[in-house]
Design a protein around this motif. Structure first.
Motif, PDB file in Angstrom:
ATOM      1  N   MET A   1       0.834  -1.166   0.000  1.00  0.00           N
ATOM      2  CA  MET A   1       0.000   0.000   0.000  1.00  0.00           C
ATOM      3  C   MET A   1       0.878   1.227   0.000  1.00  0.00           C
ATOM      4  O   MET A   1       1.927   1.258   0.603  1.00  0.00           O
ATOM      5  CB  MET A   1      -0.911  -0.040   1.220  1.00  0.00           C
ATOM      6  N   THR A   2       0.439   2.274  -0.676  1.00  0.00           N
ATOM      7  CA  THR A   2       1.232   3.481  -0.743  1.00  0.00           C
ATOM      8  C   THR A   2       1.211   4.200   0.596  1.00  0.00           C
ATOM      9  O   THR A   2       0.303   4.043   1.396  1.00  0.00           O
ATOM     10  CB  THR A   2       0.703   4.431  -1.841  1.00  0.00           C
ATOM     11  N   THR A   3       2.233   5.011   0.806  1.00  0.00           N
ATOM     12  CA  THR A   3       2.350   5.760   2.046  1.00  0.00           C
ATOM     13  C   THR A   3       1.271   6.826   2.077  1.00  0.00           C
ATOM     14  O   THR A   3       1.064   7.542   1.104  1.00  0.00           O
ATOM     15  CB  THR A   3       3.745   6.424   2.127  1.00  0.00           C
ATOM     16  N   PRO A   4       0.544   6.962   3.206  1.00  0.00           N
ATOM     17  CA  PRO A   4      -0.519   7.952   3.283  1.00  0.00           C
ATOM     18  C   PRO A   4       0.037   9.365   3.177  1.00  0.00           C
ATOM     19  O   PRO A   4       1.146   9.655   3.607  1.00  0.00           O
ATOM     20  CB  PRO A   4      -1.168   7.712   4.650  1.00  0.00           C
ATOM     21  N   THR A   5      -0.761  10.251   2.605  1.00  0.00           N
ATOM     22  CA  THR A   5      -0.370  11.635   2.458  1.00  0.00           C
ATOM     23  C   THR A   5      -0.532  12.345   3.798  1.00  0.00           C
ATOM     24  O   THR A   5      -1.494  12.148   4.505  1.00  0.00           O
ATOM     25  CB  THR A   5      -1.267  12.315   1.399  1.00  0.00           C
ATOM     26  N   THR A   6       0.436  13.164   4.136  1.00  0.00           N
ATOM     27  CA  THR A   6       0.345  13.982   5.332  1.00  0.00           C
ATOM     28  C   THR A   6       0.409  15.429   4.921  1.00  0.00           C
ATOM     29  O   THR A   6       0.618  15.758   3.763  1.00  0.00           O
ATOM     30  CB  THR A   6       1.498  13.673   6.314  1.00  0.00           C
ATOM     31  N   THR A  31      11.887  -5.223  -5.120  1.00  0.00           N
ATOM     32  CA  THR A  31      12.290  -6.553  -4.664  1.00  0.00           C
ATOM     33  C   THR A  31      11.420  -7.626  -5.300  1.00  0.00           C
ATOM     34  O   THR A  31      11.916  -8.674  -5.725  1.00  0.00           O
ATOM     35  CB  THR A  31      12.229  -6.654  -3.131  1.00  0.00           C
ATOM     36  N   ARG A  32      10.152  -7.367  -5.395  1.00  0.00           N
ATOM     37  CA  ARG A  32       9.260  -8.347  -6.008  1.00  0.00           C
ATOM     38  C   ARG A  32       9.490  -8.468  -7.504  1.00  0.00           C
ATOM     39  O   ARG A  32       9.156  -9.496  -8.099  1.00  0.00           O
ATOM     40  CB  ARG A  32       7.804  -7.986  -5.722  1.00  0.00           C
ATOM     41  N   ARG A  33      10.059  -7.446  -8.093  1.00  0.00           N
ATOM     42  CA  ARG A  33      10.324  -7.491  -9.529  1.00  0.00           C
ATOM     43  C   ARG A  33      11.647  -8.158  -9.856  1.00  0.00           C
ATOM     44  O   ARG A  33      11.720  -8.926 -10.812  1.00  0.00           O
ATOM     45  CB  ARG A  33      10.340  -6.074 -10.115  1.00  0.00           C
ATOM     46  N   VAL A  34      12.715  -7.836  -9.091  1.00  0.00           N
ATOM     47  CA  VAL A  34      14.045  -8.293  -9.494  1.00  0.00           C
ATOM     48  C   VAL A  34      14.865  -8.908  -8.372  1.00  0.00           C
ATOM     49  O   VAL A  34      16.033  -9.214  -8.573  1.00  0.00           O
ATOM     50  CB  VAL A  34      14.861  -7.136 -10.125  1.00  0.00           C
ATOM     51  N   GLY A  35      14.308  -9.101  -7.208  1.00  0.00           N
ATOM     52  CA  GLY A  35      15.060  -9.678  -6.101  1.00  0.00           C
ATOM     53  C   GLY A  35      15.719  -8.613  -5.243  1.00  0.00           C
ATOM     54  O   GLY A  35      15.898  -7.475  -5.665  1.00  0.00           O
ATOM     55  N   GLU A  36      16.087  -9.009  -4.053  1.00  0.00           N
ATOM     56  CA  GLU A  36      16.549  -8.053  -3.044  1.00  0.00           C
ATOM     57  C   GLU A  36      17.818  -7.310  -3.436  1.00  0.00           C
ATOM     58  O   GLU A  36      17.917  -6.096  -3.292  1.00  0.00           O
ATOM     59  CB  GLU A  36      16.763  -8.787  -1.715  1.00  0.00           C
ATOM     60  N   GLN A  37      18.811  -8.033  -3.918  1.00  0.00           N
ATOM     61  CA  GLN A  37      20.095  -7.403  -4.198  1.00  0.00           C
ATOM     62  C   GLN A  37      19.983  -6.340  -5.298  1.00  0.00           C
ATOM     63  O   GLN A  37      20.454  -5.213  -5.128  1.00  0.00           O
ATOM     64  CB  GLN A  37      21.134  -8.449  -4.586  1.00  0.00           C
ATOM     65  N   VAL A  38      19.365  -6.679  -6.394  1.00  0.00           N
ATOM     66  CA  VAL A  38      19.198  -5.729  -7.493  1.00  0.00           C
ATOM     67  C   VAL A  38      18.252  -4.607  -7.065  1.00  0.00           C
ATOM     68  O   VAL A  38      18.472  -3.443  -7.407  1.00  0.00           O
ATOM     69  CB  VAL A  38      18.678  -6.435  -8.760  1.00  0.00           C
ATOM     70  N   LEU A 136       2.129  -4.936 -12.393  1.00  0.00           N
ATOM     71  CA  LEU A 136       2.933  -4.981 -11.173  1.00  0.00           C
ATOM     72  C   LEU A 136       2.844  -3.681 -10.375  1.00  0.00           C
ATOM     73  O   LEU A 136       2.861  -3.720  -9.135  1.00  0.00           O
ATOM     74  CB  LEU A 136       4.384  -5.337 -11.502  1.00  0.00           C
ATOM     75  N   LEU A 137       2.725  -2.543 -11.040  1.00  0.00           N
ATOM     76  CA  LEU A 137       2.524  -1.290 -10.301  1.00  0.00           C
ATOM     77  C   LEU A 137       1.167  -1.306  -9.591  1.00  0.00           C
ATOM     78  O   LEU A 137       1.019  -0.785  -8.489  1.00  0.00           O
ATOM     79  CB  LEU A 137       2.625  -0.074 -11.220  1.00  0.00           C
ATOM     80  N   TYR A 138       0.188  -1.923 -10.215  1.00  0.00           N
ATOM     81  CA  TYR A 138      -1.140  -2.024  -9.607  1.00  0.00           C
ATOM     82  C   TYR A 138      -1.154  -3.058  -8.476  1.00  0.00           C
ATOM     83  O   TYR A 138      -1.600  -2.776  -7.368  1.00  0.00           O
ATOM     84  CB  TYR A 138      -2.182  -2.390 -10.673  1.00  0.00           C
ATOM     85  N   ALA A 139      -0.646  -4.253  -8.756  1.00  0.00           N
ATOM     86  CA  ALA A 139      -0.752  -5.358  -7.801  1.00  0.00           C
ATOM     87  C   ALA A 139       0.296  -5.300  -6.692  1.00  0.00           C
ATOM     88  O   ALA A 139      -0.012  -5.589  -5.540  1.00  0.00           O
ATOM     89  CB  ALA A 139      -0.643  -6.697  -8.535  1.00  0.00           C
ATOM     90  N   VAL A 140       1.509  -4.934  -7.015  1.00  0.00           N
ATOM     91  CA  VAL A 140       2.589  -4.941  -6.029  1.00  0.00           C
ATOM     92  C   VAL A 140       2.704  -3.598  -5.335  1.00  0.00           C
ATOM     93  O   VAL A 140       2.715  -3.514  -4.111  1.00  0.00           O
ATOM     94  CB  VAL A 140       3.936  -5.340  -6.675  1.00  0.00           C
ATOM     95  N   ALA A 141       2.788  -2.517  -6.126  1.00  0.00           N
ATOM     96  CA  ALA A 141       2.943  -1.184  -5.539  1.00  0.00           C
ATOM     97  C   ALA A 141       1.605  -0.627  -5.063  1.00  0.00           C
ATOM     98  O   ALA A 141       1.581   0.340  -4.309  1.00  0.00           O
ATOM     99  CB  ALA A 141       3.578  -0.229  -6.542  1.00  0.00           C
ATOM    100  N   GLN A 142       0.512  -1.219  -5.521  1.00  0.00           N
ATOM    101  CA  GLN A 142      -0.846  -0.813  -5.157  1.00  0.00           C
ATOM    102  C   GLN A 142      -1.130   0.645  -5.491  1.00  0.00           C
ATOM    103  O   GLN A 142      -1.739   1.371  -4.724  1.00  0.00           O
ATOM    104  CB  GLN A 142      -1.125  -1.108  -3.683  1.00  0.00           C
TER     105      GLN A 142
END
Length: 180
Positions: A1-6, A31-38, A136-142
């Motif tokens: 979920m995206t960070t709430p606006t303040t 991380t979900r796209r390319v793994g932790e290190q990358v 992926l922007l929709y499902a992972v980054a929400q």
């Protein structure tokens, strides 16, 4: 979920503020796209580029987070081949693990989950770049549709049609496996 606006507005010139506020969201997505290190490298490079190109940020086009997702997605495109290879390897690995006999119902559930992961990974690897990025922007980054449009610099209608096509392909692939 995206960070709430303040009420505190973070500007691209405030590199530390941007990082504190958005790094976790970007790292999770990458991380979900390319793994932790990358992903760590991509996120670091995202903030470096954002800072270097801070004069290009236009708050009228959208929020700071979608702008950062756009930069990160462009960087991830450079790693596209790595991403597709990882998805294909995951699909192969899950298929090879399927033959391992189980001792109980949980083992059968794991096998079913591995099959689903294999199918989903194969479908994601075959999706056209725009469809994969939007999904992926929709499902992972929400992100919301408008935020995806801002992140990728494409019209809202293109986001909607790309997401619809990607979902249809994923659904068809998963349903195809269920019919067997």
């Amino acid at each position: 979920m995206t960070t709430p606006t303040t009420s505190v507005m973070i500007e691209p010139a405030d590199l530390a503020g941007m990082f504190d506020r958005y790094a976790r969201d970007l790292l999770r997505y990458c991380t979900r796209r390319v793994g932790e290190q990358v992903a760590e490298d991509v996120v670091a490079e995202t903030f470096l580029i954002a800072y270097e190109q801070r004069d290009r940020y236009d708050p009228e086009r959208g929020g700071l987070l979608p702008w950062l997702y756009g930069i990160a997605t462009n960087l991830l495109r450079r790693h596209r081949r790595t991403e597709i290879r990882a998805l294909r390897a995951l699909a192969r690995g899950a298929r090879s693990a399927i033959g391992v006999p189980g001792h109980d119902g949980r083992a059968a559930e794991r096998v079913d989950a591995q099959r689903t992961v294999a199918k989903l990974s194969a479908v994601l690897a075959k999706l056209p770049r725009r469809q994969r990025d939007v999904l992926l922007l929709y499902a992972v980054a929400q992100l919301e549709y408008a935020e995806i449009a801002a992140a990728l610099g494409i019209p809202l209608g293109s986001v909607q049609s790309s997401l619809h096509r990607a979902r249809a392909k994923v659904r068809a692939a998963l349903d195809e496996g269920d019919a067997r």
